[in-house]
Design a protein around this motif. Structure first.
Motif, PDB file in Angstrom:
ATOM      1  N   GLN A 195     -42.359 -63.550 -23.405  1.00 25.10           N
ATOM      2  CA  GLN A 195     -42.033 -62.409 -24.084  1.00 25.10           C
ATOM      3  C   GLN A 195     -40.719 -62.733 -25.142  1.00 25.10           C
ATOM      4  O   GLN A 195     -40.821 -62.488 -26.265  1.00 25.10           O
ATOM      5  CB  GLN A 195     -41.405 -61.140 -23.548  1.00 25.10           C
TER       6      GLN A 195
ATOM      7  N   GLY B 137     -50.487 -60.748 -23.651  1.00 29.12           N
ATOM      8  CA  GLY B 137     -51.361 -60.491 -25.054  1.00 29.12           C
ATOM      9  C   GLY B 137     -52.160 -61.456 -25.595  1.00 29.12           C
ATOM     10  O   GLY B 137     -52.731 -60.941 -26.755  1.00 29.12           O
TER      11      GLY B 137
ATOM     12  N   THR C  38     -55.336 -63.743 -26.364  1.00 27.61           N
ATOM     13  CA  THR C  38     -56.802 -63.403 -26.206  1.00 27.61           C
ATOM     14  C   THR C  38     -57.460 -64.769 -26.388  1.00 27.61           C
ATOM     15  O   THR C  38     -57.105 -65.604 -27.190  1.00 27.61           O
ATOM     16  CB  THR C  38     -57.261 -62.519 -27.203  1.00 27.61           C
TER      17      THR C  38
ATOM     18  N   LEU D 200     -52.247 -65.496 -29.752  1.00 25.75           N
ATOM     19  CA  LEU D 200     -51.525 -64.191 -29.953  1.00 25.75           C
ATOM     20  C   LEU D 200     -51.010 -64.074 -31.683  1.00 25.75           C
ATOM     21  O   LEU D 200     -50.141 -64.853 -31.718  1.00 25.75           O
ATOM     22  CB  LEU D 200     -50.338 -64.231 -29.238  1.00 25.75           C
TER      23      LEU D 200
END
Length: 177
Positions: A113, A147, A149, A172
């Motif tokens: 993050q 987040g 994929t 991302l």
């Protein structure tokens, strides 16, 4: 929350005092498969690396930050941006938490993050990507939680002993305007 400080961890630049930790990490054969390493690193070579770690990401196209716990002030791993491409606003991301006792505590998720926020805010990154072998379920879960994929597969990409492993490509993508 500042860009490089979270609730449990903070990210900082490499220091010369990181030599012993870096030496242990880079010479751990368990990580060689994903880092494309085939030989050990000497302390001398790693000292040279640390001497140049201050160079700008726009120059060397990579950035390694140290993951440290806030409470114990303990160095627990690294998060890297690599293959930085400012023209296309993208970079690869890699992360390692070194000891098993520090895994599963949310440190890697928080580090992802923080590096994501840093990349968007300071580097104007449109996308981050990660390459993960399909048998690395821990990393797949981590990146999906953050987040990312799955957007592709590289078949027989990583040689592992006498066999080959598929590598998954995760992205991302940020809507930067």
């Amino acid at each position: 929350m500042t860009t490089l400080k979270g609730e449990k961890i903070y990210l900082r630049a490499l220091e010369t005092s990181d030599l012993d930790f870096l030496y242990l990490l880079e010479n751990d054969e368990n990580g060689w498969e994903v880092s494309n390493t085939t030989t050990p690193f000497s302390k001398h070579i790693l000292e040279q690396y640390l001497d140049n770690a201050h160079r700008d990401i726009y120059d060397v196209k990579q950035l390694r930050l140290v993951i440290c716990t806030i409470i114990k002030e303990e160095t627990i791993g690294f998060v890297d941006l690599f293959d930085f491409d400012p023209k296309h606003s993208r970079a690869g991301v890699g992360i390692i938490i070194f000891s098993e006792e520090n895994k599963g505590k949310g440190y890697a998720f928080e580090a992802l993050q923080l590096i994501n926020q840093y990349a968007v805010k300071h580097l104007n990154i449109h996308q981050l990507y990660a390459n993960i072998t399909e048998d690395n379920q821990q990393s797949i879960k981590l990146f999906e939680k953050a987040g990312y994929t799955e957007s592709g597969i590289k078949k027989d990409w990583i040689k592992s002993g006498k066999n080959y492993k598929n590598e998954l490509f995760y992205q991302l993508i940020h809507d930067v305007h």
